[in-house]
Motif scaffolding. Structure first.
Motif, PDB file in Angstrom:
ATOM      1  N   ILE A  39       0.833  -1.204   0.000  1.00  0.00           N
ATOM      2  CA  ILE A  39       0.000   0.000   0.000  1.00  0.00           C
ATOM      3  C   ILE A  39       0.868   1.254   0.000  1.00  0.00           C
ATOM      4  CG2 ILE A  39      -1.690   1.344   1.332  1.00  0.00           C
ATOM      5  CD1 ILE A  39      -2.892  -1.061  -0.088  1.00  0.00           C
ATOM      6  N   SER A  40       1.930   1.266   0.789  1.00  0.00           N
ATOM      7  CA  SER A  40       2.780   2.464   0.819  1.00  0.00           C
ATOM      8  C   SER A  40       3.525   2.653  -0.510  1.00  0.00           C
ATOM      9  CB  SER A  40       3.757   2.429   1.994  1.00  0.00           C
ATOM     10  OG  SER A  40       4.733   1.434   1.831  1.00  0.00           O
ATOM     11  N   GLN A  41       3.927   1.557  -1.153  1.00  0.00           N
ATOM     12  CA  GLN A  41       4.559   1.658  -2.472  1.00  0.00           C
ATOM     13  C   GLN A  41       3.585   2.238  -3.490  1.00  0.00           C
ATOM     14  OE1 GLN A  41       6.775  -1.841  -3.959  1.00  0.00           O
ATOM     15  NE2 GLN A  41       6.483  -2.676  -1.899  1.00  0.00           N
ATOM     16  N   LEU A  42       2.367   1.741  -3.459  1.00  0.00           N
ATOM     17  CA  LEU A  42       1.337   2.218  -4.384  1.00  0.00           C
ATOM     18  C   LEU A  42       0.975   3.673  -4.098  1.00  0.00           C
ATOM     19  CD1 LEU A  42      -0.455   1.447  -6.739  1.00  0.00           C
ATOM     20  CD2 LEU A  42      -2.104   0.525  -5.118  1.00  0.00           C
ATOM     21  N   SER A  43       0.881   4.032  -2.820  1.00  0.00           N
ATOM     22  CA  SER A  43       0.569   5.413  -2.437  1.00  0.00           C
ATOM     23  C   SER A  43       1.650   6.369  -2.934  1.00  0.00           C
ATOM     24  CB  SER A  43       0.429   5.539  -0.924  1.00  0.00           C
ATOM     25  OG  SER A  43      -0.664   4.808  -0.474  1.00  0.00           O
ATOM     26  N   ARG A  44       2.898   5.988  -2.756  1.00  0.00           N
ATOM     27  CA  ARG A  44       4.004   6.844  -3.211  1.00  0.00           C
ATOM     28  C   ARG A  44       3.997   6.968  -4.732  1.00  0.00           C
ATOM     29  NH1 ARG A  44       7.420   9.612  -1.085  1.00  0.00           N
ATOM     30  NH2 ARG A  44       7.235   8.667   0.957  1.00  0.00           N
ATOM     31  N   TYR A  45       3.788   5.873  -5.431  1.00  0.00           N
ATOM     32  CA  TYR A  45       3.724   5.866  -6.901  1.00  0.00           C
ATOM     33  C   TYR A  45       2.616   6.796  -7.380  1.00  0.00           C
ATOM     34  CZ  TYR A  45       3.393   3.710 -11.622  1.00  0.00           C
ATOM     35  OH  TYR A  45       3.361   3.452 -12.980  1.00  0.00           O
ATOM     36  N   ASN A  46       1.453   6.678  -6.766  1.00  0.00           N
ATOM     37  CA  ASN A  46       0.329   7.532  -7.152  1.00  0.00           C
ATOM     38  C   ASN A  46       0.619   8.998  -6.851  1.00  0.00           C
ATOM     39  OD1 ASN A  46      -1.217   5.444  -8.144  1.00  0.00           O
ATOM     40  ND2 ASN A  46      -2.303   5.115  -6.222  1.00  0.00           N
ATOM     41  N   PRO A 108       2.561   1.278 -16.125  1.00  0.00           N
ATOM     42  CA  PRO A 108       1.661   0.375 -15.395  1.00  0.00           C
ATOM     43  C   PRO A 108       0.827   1.098 -14.336  1.00  0.00           C
ATOM     44  CG  PRO A 108       3.899  -0.488 -15.424  1.00  0.00           C
ATOM     45  CD  PRO A 108       3.961   0.909 -15.969  1.00  0.00           C
ATOM     46  N   LEU A 109      -0.273   0.486 -13.978  1.00  0.00           N
ATOM     47  CA  LEU A 109      -1.131   1.005 -12.920  1.00  0.00           C
ATOM     48  C   LEU A 109      -0.529   0.767 -11.541  1.00  0.00           C
ATOM     49  CD1 LEU A 109      -4.591  -0.064 -14.365  1.00  0.00           C
ATOM     50  CD2 LEU A 109      -3.575   2.225 -14.362  1.00  0.00           C
ATOM     51  N   HIS A 110       0.363  -0.196 -11.431  1.00  0.00           N
ATOM     52  CA  HIS A 110       1.107  -0.454 -10.195  1.00  0.00           C
ATOM     53  C   HIS A 110       2.562  -0.051 -10.411  1.00  0.00           C
ATOM     54  CE1 HIS A 110      -2.319  -3.252  -9.528  1.00  0.00           C
ATOM     55  NE2 HIS A 110      -2.211  -2.751  -8.309  1.00  0.00           N
ATOM     56  N   PRO A 111       3.291   0.208  -9.346  1.00  0.00           N
ATOM     57  CA  PRO A 111       4.681   0.655  -9.501  1.00  0.00           C
ATOM     58  C   PRO A 111       5.558  -0.381 -10.192  1.00  0.00           C
ATOM     59  CG  PRO A 111       3.947   0.885  -7.214  1.00  0.00           C
ATOM     60  CD  PRO A 111       2.871   0.152  -7.941  1.00  0.00           C
ATOM     61  N   PRO A 112       6.333   0.059 -11.187  1.00  0.00           N
ATOM     62  CA  PRO A 112       7.309  -0.862 -11.765  1.00  0.00           C
ATOM     63  C   PRO A 112       8.264  -1.324 -10.663  1.00  0.00           C
ATOM     64  CG  PRO A 112       7.081   1.100 -13.116  1.00  0.00           C
ATOM     65  CD  PRO A 112       6.320   1.357 -11.836  1.00  0.00           C
ATOM     66  N   ASP A 113       8.727  -2.528 -10.777  1.00  0.00           N
ATOM     67  CA  ASP A 113       9.609  -3.158  -9.795  1.00  0.00           C
ATOM     68  C   ASP A 113       8.881  -3.534  -8.508  1.00  0.00           C
ATOM     69  OD1 ASP A 113      11.767  -2.932 -11.559  1.00  0.00           O
ATOM     70  OD2 ASP A 113      12.204  -0.908 -10.842  1.00  0.00           O
ATOM     71  N   MET A 114       7.564  -3.434  -8.498  1.00  0.00           N
ATOM     72  CA  MET A 114       6.796  -3.858  -7.334  1.00  0.00           C
ATOM     73  C   MET A 114       6.781  -5.389  -7.289  1.00  0.00           C
ATOM     74  SD  MET A 114       2.882  -3.044  -6.190  1.00  0.00           S
ATOM     75  CE  MET A 114       2.035  -4.441  -6.896  1.00  0.00           C
ATOM     76  N   TYR A 128       6.846  -3.203 -20.076  1.00  0.00           N
ATOM     77  CA  TYR A 128       6.554  -3.650 -18.712  1.00  0.00           C
ATOM     78  C   TYR A 128       5.893  -5.022 -18.774  1.00  0.00           C
ATOM     79  CZ  TYR A 128       7.297   1.252 -17.567  1.00  0.00           C
ATOM     80  OH  TYR A 128       7.838   2.498 -17.422  1.00  0.00           O
ATOM     81  N   TYR A 129       6.218  -5.837 -17.776  1.00  0.00           N
ATOM     82  CA  TYR A 129       5.664  -7.188 -17.681  1.00  0.00           C
ATOM     83  C   TYR A 129       5.109  -7.391 -16.282  1.00  0.00           C
ATOM     84  CZ  TYR A 129       8.175  -7.945 -22.006  1.00  0.00           C
ATOM     85  OH  TYR A 129       8.610  -7.847 -23.299  1.00  0.00           O
ATOM     86  N   CYS A 130       3.996  -8.108 -16.195  1.00  0.00           N
ATOM     87  CA  CYS A 130       3.331  -8.335 -14.912  1.00  0.00           C
ATOM     88  C   CYS A 130       2.878  -9.783 -14.807  1.00  0.00           C
ATOM     89  CB  CYS A 130       2.132  -7.396 -14.788  1.00  0.00           C
ATOM     90  SG  CYS A 130       1.201  -7.636 -13.265  1.00  0.00           S
TER      91      CYS A 130
END
Length: 155
Positions: A39-46, A108-114, A128-130
């Protein structure tokens, strides 16, 4: 539609959320010393994407396939009604950022390297690949069908 009209609408949406964004910043700052959670990774990315949006100046045209923006808005609405019901400011924030990432930035909608227990997002060259793309692509109300990621293929 050109990116100027899309970007203009996205910027207006973000600018109308100033009090909510201040709350997001405070929450991020409060959690900055903690080990990074998903969640914190996604929050920072956003949040970083939101800052990018507000500082964006565009000279190029981006073409959005007719109906695609509305389809993504509808999918985001459905997704957010399921996972964040009643959180209107969050929904507007995520919608604006997601539209920008998908149609304008092509990220991507999620942070790369997540990396989570079940999802890895990786950038190779300019793509990007997921690992979640094949798994969640057809789930309702998945947003994978809009994400620029390709299905993950191990190197």
């Amino acid at each position: 539609m050109t990116d100027r009209s899309l970007l203009s609408r996205i910027c207006q949406e973000i600018e109308s959320l100033t009090p909510y964004i201040a709350t997001c910043k405070k929450a991020m700052d409060a959690n900055s010393g903690e080990p990074p959670s998903v969640i914190s990774q996604l929050s920072r990315y956003n949040y970083e994407t939101m800052l990018e949006i507000l500082n964006q100046e565009s000279d190029s045209d981006v073409s959005v396939e007719k109906g695609r923006e509305n389809a993504m808005r509808a999918a985001l609405h459905s997704y957010l009604m399921q996972y964040a019901p009643g959180k209107k400011d969050l929904a507007r924030y995520i919608t604006a950022i997601s539209l920008y990432l998908t149609f304008y930035a092509k990220r991507p909608l999620h942070p790369p390297d997540m990396v989570t227990d079940d999802i890895i997002i990786e950038k190779r060259d300019d793509e990007y690949y997921c690992t979640g793309k094949n798994r969640y692509l057809y789930d309702e109300p998945s947003l994978c069908r809009f994400c620029v990621c390709k299905p993950y293929i191990p190197e």
